[in-house]
Design a protein around this motif. Structure first.
Motif, PDB file in Angstrom:
ATOM      1  N   GLU A 107      21.074 -30.263  12.195  1.00  0.00           N
ATOM      2  CA  GLU A 107      20.852 -29.025  12.161  1.00  0.00           C
ATOM      3  C   GLU A 107      19.703 -28.391  11.313  1.00  0.00           C
ATOM      4  O   GLU A 107      19.947 -28.491  10.111  1.00  0.00           O
ATOM      5  N   ARG A 108      18.802 -27.436  11.926  1.00  0.00           N
ATOM      6  CA  ARG A 108      17.679 -27.015  11.033  1.00  0.00           C
ATOM      7  C   ARG A 108      17.832 -25.420  11.139  1.00  0.00           C
ATOM      8  O   ARG A 108      17.300 -25.032  12.222  1.00  0.00           O
ATOM      9  N   ILE A 109      18.698 -24.716  10.558  1.00  0.00           N
ATOM     10  CA  ILE A 109      18.375 -23.259  10.675  1.00  0.00           C
ATOM     11  C   ILE A 109      17.547 -22.821   9.972  1.00  0.00           C
ATOM     12  O   ILE A 109      17.322 -22.868   8.478  1.00  0.00           O
ATOM     13  N   THR A 110      16.566 -21.811  10.488  1.00  0.00           N
ATOM     14  CA  THR A 110      15.386 -21.434   9.597  1.00  0.00           C
ATOM     15  C   THR A 110      15.608 -19.887   9.173  1.00  0.00           C
ATOM     16  O   THR A 110      15.043 -19.358   8.678  1.00  0.00           O
ATOM     17  N   GLU A 111      16.663 -19.193  10.047  1.00  0.00           N
ATOM     18  CA  GLU A 111      16.927 -17.701   9.772  1.00  0.00           C
ATOM     19  C   GLU A 111      15.409 -16.998   9.982  1.00  0.00           C
ATOM     20  O   GLU A 111      15.275 -16.026   9.267  1.00  0.00           O
ATOM     21  N   ASN A 112      14.511 -17.366  10.787  1.00  0.00           N
ATOM     22  CA  ASN A 112      13.297 -16.980  11.116  1.00  0.00           C
ATOM     23  C   ASN A 112      12.801 -17.556  12.315  1.00  0.00           C
ATOM     24  O   ASN A 112      12.371 -18.681  12.264  1.00  0.00           O
ATOM     25  N   TYR A 113      12.684 -16.971  13.464  1.00  0.00           N
ATOM     26  CA  TYR A 113      12.238 -17.337  14.516  1.00  0.00           C
ATOM     27  C   TYR A 113      10.911 -17.657  14.624  1.00  0.00           C
ATOM     28  O   TYR A 113      10.452 -18.702  15.222  1.00  0.00           O
ATOM     29  N   PHE A 114       9.872 -17.216  13.964  1.00  0.00           N
ATOM     30  CA  PHE A 114       8.533 -17.663  13.891  1.00  0.00           C
ATOM     31  C   PHE A 114       8.384 -19.104  13.106  1.00  0.00           C
ATOM     32  O   PHE A 114       7.593 -19.720  13.612  1.00  0.00           O
ATOM     33  N   LEU A 115       9.127 -19.101  12.259  1.00  0.00           N
ATOM     34  CA  LEU A 115       9.351 -20.562  11.439  1.00  0.00           C
ATOM     35  C   LEU A 115       9.926 -21.515  12.680  1.00  0.00           C
ATOM     36  O   LEU A 115       9.758 -22.723  12.313  1.00  0.00           O
ATOM     37  N   GLN A 116      10.627 -21.249  13.260  1.00  0.00           N
ATOM     38  CA  GLN A 116      11.567 -21.997  14.159  1.00  0.00           C
ATOM     39  C   GLN A 116      10.575 -22.523  15.312  1.00  0.00           C
ATOM     40  O   GLN A 116      10.357 -23.903  15.524  1.00  0.00           O
ATOM     41  N   ILE A 117       9.888 -21.525  15.577  1.00  0.00           N
ATOM     42  CA  ILE A 117       8.769 -22.065  16.371  1.00  0.00           C
ATOM     43  C   ILE A 117       7.869 -22.983  15.889  1.00  0.00           C
ATOM     44  O   ILE A 117       7.305 -23.835  16.418  1.00  0.00           O
ATOM     45  N   GLY A 118       7.520 -22.580  14.648  1.00  0.00           N
ATOM     46  CA  GLY A 118       6.608 -23.730  13.928  1.00  0.00           C
ATOM     47  C   GLY A 118       7.257 -24.867  13.849  1.00  0.00           C
ATOM     48  O   GLY A 118       6.398 -26.144  14.073  1.00  0.00           O
ATOM     49  N   LEU A 119       8.288 -25.289  13.314  1.00  0.00           N
ATOM     50  CA  LEU A 119       8.788 -26.528  13.251  1.00  0.00           C
ATOM     51  C   LEU A 119       9.062 -27.247  14.573  1.00  0.00           C
ATOM     52  O   LEU A 119       9.161 -28.555  14.650  1.00  0.00           O
ATOM     53  N   GLU A 120       9.258 -26.387  15.544  1.00  0.00           N
ATOM     54  CA  GLU A 120       9.435 -26.849  16.984  1.00  0.00           C
ATOM     55  C   GLU A 120       8.076 -27.390  17.620  1.00  0.00           C
ATOM     56  O   GLU A 120       8.235 -28.490  18.154  1.00  0.00           O
ATOM     57  N   VAL A 121       7.134 -26.572  17.504  1.00  0.00           N
ATOM     58  CA  VAL A 121       5.952 -26.763  18.462  1.00  0.00           C
ATOM     59  C   VAL A 121       4.511 -26.948  17.332  1.00  0.00           C
ATOM     60  O   VAL A 121       3.302 -26.998  17.802  1.00  0.00           O
TER      61      VAL A 121
END
Length: 240
Positions: free
Chosen positions: A150-164
């Protein structure tokens, strides 16, 4: 039904902006007050910030021709000073600390959800800097709870960065700016104000993963942004 209070708070940002623009007189006051109370009861600080940002955008949008640079800078400085004062006071006064930080004053900056926001975001940014390539959809954010890590970033933009990857994140940010620019050119104050507010929430939460918020907002945005293309270029009127 909403999956939680944070999702309710983000969902109410659009109706809040809609009421401020479409209603008049006591109808606007009473409706906006009720929606704001609902946001308060969600205990979502990010949603409160989003509602305040939406209101600020609407004020600037509607009175932009009457606002001088000095007035804008003065208002911004005043807001920053008031915000800083509230934070400092919250670190000393328990009732305000529980409201602002959701923690006791002594633990506000170390053992609270506020501290978690910054810690998770920092760790996500660090991971992205070390590995700027694609990890794959679902490897970060709420969906990662169903994976091995589980990788919670508490930031949607960083989530996108880690995913794509970094490139994908930059493309997503560019799309965000283009959408905002298009809404501004259409003079769509409701969607523009709510878009700014929701994206501020995305700096602290995974707001676009809230299904009700995302589906509702992007449905209205798609209808409005797509209307120009469906209408096509206007034909010049022929003189008699």
């Amino acid at each position: 039904l909403m999956s939680g209070p944070l999702q309710l708070g983000s969902y109410l940002v659009l109706p809040f902006a809609l009421g401020l623009v479409r209603l008049r007189g006591w109808h606007r006051v009473s409706y906006s007050a009720l929606v704001l109370i609902a946001i308060l009861l969600s205990y979502s600080r990010a949603a409160l910030v989003a509602a305040g940002a939406a209101m600020a955008v609407l004020i600037v949008f509607n009175y932009r021709h009457k606002l001088s640079r000095r007035l804008v800078l003065g208002g911004t400085a005043t807001a920053l000073v008031l915000g800083a004062s509230v934070l400092v006071l919250a670190l000393q006064w328990r009732p305000l600390s529980l409201l602002v930080f959701h923690a006791e004053p002594g633990k506000a900056l170390s053992e609270s959800s506020t501290a978690d926001h910054f810690e998770y975001s920092f760790e996500a940014a660090k991971d992205l800097a070390e590995d700027p390539l694609v990890d794959g959809p679902g490897t970060a954010g709420p969906a990662s709870a169903f994976s091995n890590e589980e990788r919670i970033t508490e930031n949607y933009f960083l989530q996108i960065g880690l995913e794509v990857g970094v490139v994908g994140m930059l493309v997503f940010i560019a799309i965000t700016f283009l959408v905002a620019q298009k809404l501004y050119s259409q003079k769509n104050a409701v969607l523009l104000a709510s878009f700014v507010g929701i994206n501020l929430m995305n700096l602290l939460l995974h707001t676009w993963t809230d299904t009700a918020t995302a589906w509702t907002w992007w449905l209205f945005a798609g209808i409005n942004l797509g209307s120009d293309r469906l209408a096509g270029p206007r034909k010049p009127e022929c003189a008699d």
